[in-house]
Design a protein around this motif. Structure first.
Motif, PDB file in Angstrom:
ATOM      1  N   MET A 154      39.746  42.329  32.798  1.00  0.00           N
ATOM      2  CA  MET A 154      40.693  42.201  31.718  1.00  0.00           C
ATOM      3  C   MET A 154      41.493  40.559  32.654  1.00  0.00           C
ATOM      4  SD  MET A 154      43.056  42.619  29.267  1.00  0.00           S
ATOM      5  CE  MET A 154      42.955  44.271  28.953  1.00  0.00           C
ATOM      6  N   ILE A 155      41.684  39.410  30.905  1.00  0.00           N
ATOM      7  CA  ILE A 155      41.947  38.878  31.532  1.00  0.00           C
ATOM      8  C   ILE A 155      43.832  38.131  31.248  1.00  0.00           C
ATOM      9  CG2 ILE A 155      42.239  35.708  31.458  1.00  0.00           C
ATOM     10  CD1 ILE A 155      39.215  36.399  30.815  1.00  0.00           C
ATOM     11  N   TYR A 156      44.542  37.844  31.887  1.00  0.00           N
ATOM     12  CA  TYR A 156      46.089  38.290  31.942  1.00  0.00           C
ATOM     13  C   TYR A 156      46.617  36.404  32.081  1.00  0.00           C
ATOM     14  CZ  TYR A 156      47.030  43.153  32.346  1.00  0.00           C
ATOM     15  OH  TYR A 156      46.504  44.880  32.664  1.00  0.00           O
ATOM     16  N   LEU A 157      47.063  36.421  31.193  1.00  0.00           N
ATOM     17  CA  LEU A 157      47.686  35.069  31.006  1.00  0.00           C
ATOM     18  C   LEU A 157      49.345  35.245  30.600  1.00  0.00           C
ATOM     19  CD1 LEU A 157      47.751  32.451  30.402  1.00  0.00           C
ATOM     20  CD2 LEU A 157      47.728  32.972  27.599  1.00  0.00           C
ATOM     21  N   SER A 198      57.014  38.193  41.110  1.00  0.00           N
ATOM     22  CA  SER A 198      56.544  39.617  39.822  1.00  0.00           C
ATOM     23  C   SER A 198      55.232  39.558  40.082  1.00  0.00           C
ATOM     24  CB  SER A 198      57.193  39.412  38.176  1.00  0.00           C
ATOM     25  OG  SER A 198      58.752  39.979  38.671  1.00  0.00           O
ATOM     26  N   LEU A 199      54.409  38.660  39.668  1.00  0.00           N
ATOM     27  CA  LEU A 199      52.957  38.137  39.268  1.00  0.00           C
ATOM     28  C   LEU A 199      52.173  39.012  40.093  1.00  0.00           C
ATOM     29  CD1 LEU A 199      53.071  35.165  36.799  1.00  0.00           C
ATOM     30  CD2 LEU A 199      52.706  36.891  36.121  1.00  0.00           C
ATOM     31  N   ILE A 200      52.525  38.212  41.386  1.00  0.00           N
ATOM     32  CA  ILE A 200      51.247  38.014  42.485  1.00  0.00           C
ATOM     33  C   ILE A 200      51.918  40.138  42.653  1.00  0.00           C
ATOM     34  CG2 ILE A 200      51.726  38.411  45.204  1.00  0.00           C
ATOM     35  CD1 ILE A 200      53.027  35.426  44.465  1.00  0.00           C
ATOM     36  N   GLU A 201      52.490  40.500  42.771  1.00  0.00           N
ATOM     37  CA  GLU A 201      53.257  42.122  43.150  1.00  0.00           C
ATOM     38  C   GLU A 201      52.258  43.027  42.029  1.00  0.00           C
ATOM     39  OE1 GLU A 201      53.865  45.031  45.074  1.00  0.00           O
ATOM     40  OE2 GLU A 201      54.261  43.335  45.559  1.00  0.00           O
ATOM     41  N   LYS A 222      48.740  45.583  42.187  1.00  0.00           N
ATOM     42  CA  LYS A 222      48.911  47.061  41.926  1.00  0.00           C
ATOM     43  C   LYS A 222      47.682  47.170  40.972  1.00  0.00           C
ATOM     44  CE  LYS A 222      54.159  47.504  42.404  1.00  0.00           C
ATOM     45  NZ  LYS A 222      54.093  48.475  43.664  1.00  0.00           N
ATOM     46  N   ASN A 223      47.314  46.016  40.061  1.00  0.00           N
ATOM     47  CA  ASN A 223      46.459  46.486  39.729  1.00  0.00           C
ATOM     48  C   ASN A 223      44.909  45.078  39.208  1.00  0.00           C
ATOM     49  OD1 ASN A 223      47.785  47.381  36.969  1.00  0.00           O
ATOM     50  ND2 ASN A 223      49.101  46.498  38.107  1.00  0.00           N
ATOM     51  N   ILE A 224      44.307  45.451  40.047  1.00  0.00           N
ATOM     52  CA  ILE A 224      43.141  44.506  41.050  1.00  0.00           C
ATOM     53  C   ILE A 224      41.841  44.885  40.493  1.00  0.00           C
ATOM     54  CG2 ILE A 224      44.222  45.332  43.331  1.00  0.00           C
ATOM     55  CD1 ILE A 224      41.212  46.898  43.627  1.00  0.00           C
ATOM     56  N   ASN A 225      40.909  44.125  40.225  1.00  0.00           N
ATOM     57  CA  ASN A 225      40.022  44.002  39.725  1.00  0.00           C
ATOM     58  C   ASN A 225      40.623  42.779  37.760  1.00  0.00           C
ATOM     59  OD1 ASN A 225      38.641  44.535  42.030  1.00  0.00           O
ATOM     60  ND2 ASN A 225      38.762  46.559  40.367  1.00  0.00           N
ATOM     61  N   ASN A 226      41.497  42.205  38.218  1.00  0.00           N
ATOM     62  CA  ASN A 226      41.700  41.590  36.794  1.00  0.00           C
ATOM     63  C   ASN A 226      42.097  40.605  37.267  1.00  0.00           C
ATOM     64  OD1 ASN A 226      42.075  43.833  34.894  1.00  0.00           O
ATOM     65  ND2 ASN A 226      43.774  44.231  36.657  1.00  0.00           N
ATOM     66  N   ASP A 227      41.777  39.590  36.263  1.00  0.00           N
ATOM     67  CA  ASP A 227      41.844  37.995  36.356  1.00  0.00           C
ATOM     68  C   ASP A 227      43.468  37.272  35.594  1.00  0.00           C
ATOM     69  OD1 ASP A 227      39.094  37.096  37.593  1.00  0.00           O
ATOM     70  OD2 ASP A 227      38.814  36.987  35.593  1.00  0.00           O
ATOM     71  N   TYR A 228      44.043  36.622  36.431  1.00  0.00           N
ATOM     72  CA  TYR A 228      45.918  36.910  36.241  1.00  0.00           C
ATOM     73  C   TYR A 228      45.627  34.583  36.271  1.00  0.00           C
ATOM     74  CZ  TYR A 228      46.325  40.997  37.137  1.00  0.00           C
ATOM     75  OH  TYR A 228      46.359  42.472  37.326  1.00  0.00           O
ATOM     76  N   PHE A 229      45.758  34.333  34.906  1.00  0.00           N
ATOM     77  CA  PHE A 229      46.237  33.065  35.038  1.00  0.00           C
ATOM     78  C   PHE A 229      47.951  32.492  34.608  1.00  0.00           C
ATOM     79  CE2 PHE A 229      42.166  33.679  33.647  1.00  0.00           C
ATOM     80  CZ  PHE A 229      41.273  32.176  34.321  1.00  0.00           C
TER      81      PHE A 229
END
Length: 182
Positions: free
Chosen positions: A1-4, A145-148, A152-159
């Motif tokens: 999952m990609i989170y923006l 908050s984003l880091i935390e 807690k929700n690994i194996n995703n991509d965060y931008f």
């Protein structure tokens, strides 16, 4: 999952794009609708947006009025008669605000974790980024908050997209602030 995650300043800038034929919301809406990304926002961003949206609406009305007054002196009015009317401008800005509101209402929300509160306080005491400048508590809550959430929700991509280089980047504006890269 990609989170923006879009910082509040990015949401505000999208209001400024309201008069453009094509703007960044076109892409974000498409990516969300086809499942390419999920909009992920800490509660503090939603609160900041609520606090600032009316002011931004008024600022955009003023900018559009100034633009069309200037354009009236340079171009034949036939090019923009439809948009010169303040009611038309209000419709344009309202439409952009409604698009933003729709995105925000459908976003995944990050709660304010206890771990984030503790880290924000500790960073504030130590004057570490993003709490190293006055008025940066909200920015600290956002980034931590984003880091935390990511922990807690690994194996995703965060931008995370922000124009706030003062709190999130080193002085060269080319790399993440050393306090945040750990």
């Amino acid at each position: 999952m990609i989170y923006l995650t879009l910082d509040t300043n990015i949401l505000i800038y999208t209001v400024e794009e309201s008069w453009r034929e094509s703007n960044s919301l076109d892409f974000i809406e498409q990516w969300i609708s086809n499942g390419s990304i999920t909009l992920l926002l800490p509660e503090v961003i939603l609160q900041e947006w609520e606090r600032n949206k009316e002011k931004e609406f008024d600022n955009q009305k003023k900018r559009l009025n100034e633009f069309f007054e200037f354009a009236n002196n340079v171009l034949p009015s036939a090019f923009f008669t439809k948009y010169k009317n303040q009611d038309s401008q209000k419709v344009i800005i309202d439409s952009q605000l409604q698009r933003i509101e729709k995105l925000l209402s459908g976003c995944e929300r990050i709660p304010l974790y206890d771990e984030v509160k503790q880290r924000v306080i500790q960073n504030g005491i130590e004057r570490k980024a993003p709490s190293h400048s006055k008025g940066s508590i909200g920015d600290a809550v956002i980034v931590f908050s984003l880091i935390e959430y990511a922990k807690k929700n690994i194996n995703n991509d965060y931008f995370f997209i922000s124009n706030n280089t003062r709190d999130f980047f080193n002085e060269d504006n080319k790399s993440i602030h050393i306090d945040l890269s750990r």
